[in-house]
Design a protein around this motif. Sequence first.
Motif, short mmCIF file in Angstrom:
data_model
loop_
_atom_site.label_atom_id
_atom_site.label_comp_id
_atom_site.label_asym_id
_atom_site.label_seq_id
_atom_site.Cartn_x
_atom_site.Cartn_y
_atom_site.Cartn_z
N LEU A 6 11.85 6.87 50.42
CA LEU A 6 11.44 7.71 49.29
C LEU A 6 12.11 9.08 49.33
O LEU A 6 12.34 9.65 50.40
N LYS A 7 12.41 9.58 48.13
CA LYS A 7 13.07 10.86 47.96
C LYS A 7 12.18 11.77 47.11
O LYS A 7 11.37 11.27 46.32
N VAL A 21 11.58 1.51 36.02
CA VAL A 21 11.82 1.45 37.46
C VAL A 21 12.23 0.04 37.88
O VAL A 21 13.26 -0.15 38.51
N TYR A 60 3.28 6.57 38.52
CA TYR A 60 3.83 5.23 38.36
C TYR A 60 2.86 4.36 37.58
O TYR A 60 1.66 4.32 37.90
N ARG A 94 7.83 5.03 35.51
CA ARG A 94 7.34 6.27 36.11
C ARG A 94 7.60 7.43 35.17
O ARG A 94 8.51 7.39 34.34
N VAL A 129 16.78 3.35 41.99
CA VAL A 129 15.90 2.80 43.04
C VAL A 129 16.47 1.55 43.69
O VAL A 129 15.89 1.03 44.65
N ARG A 174 16.30 0.37 47.48
CA ARG A 174 15.18 1.04 48.17
C ARG A 174 13.83 0.46 47.78
O ARG A 174 12.90 0.46 48.58
N PHE A 175 13.71 0.01 46.53
CA PHE A 175 12.44 -0.52 46.01
C PHE A 175 12.54 -2.03 45.87
O PHE A 175 13.62 -2.57 45.59
N GLU A 218 12.81 13.20 44.48
CA GLU A 218 13.00 12.88 43.05
C GLU A 218 12.26 11.62 42.61
O GLU A 218 12.23 11.30 41.43
N ASP A 219 11.64 10.91 43.55
CA ASP A 219 10.80 9.76 43.20
C ASP A 219 9.39 10.20 42.82
O ASP A 219 8.58 9.38 42.39
N MET A 270 8.17 0.55 48.12
CA MET A 270 9.06 1.69 47.97
C MET A 270 9.43 2.22 49.35
O MET A 270 8.56 2.72 50.07
#
Length: 123
Positions: free
Chosen positions: A86-87, A48, A94, A38, A64, A67-68, A89-90, A83
Amino acid sequence: QMQLVASGGGSVQAGGSLKPTCAASGFTFNGYAIGWFRQAPGKEREFVAAIIWAGTNRRYADAVKGRFAISRDNAKNTVALQMNGLKPEDTAVYYCAKGVHPYSMGDTDFESWGQGTQVSVSS
């Protein structure tokens, strides 16, 4: 001609989920690892996640992990990136990339980045 096309990005609120996919063509898909990278505005591209040719080994960036989840379907020549949580900052474009060999896991072991998909996460 080799192609990697990412799709399925979008805009979500923090805590939401997205599942972009990467469609590959023009090479022996099940002979190579595939990675997701990303790039956020003003930042360098970063690793990532990656998955080896058989789908039996994966690696995630610390940012990640948990979470991912990366997966692949060798019958359909696709790789997905689930994903969750998600935040903001993500937020980034991608990209998927082809590994230089079947077991590529290192950040620099990938080549041929394809067209990216935008992921935007609002707070």
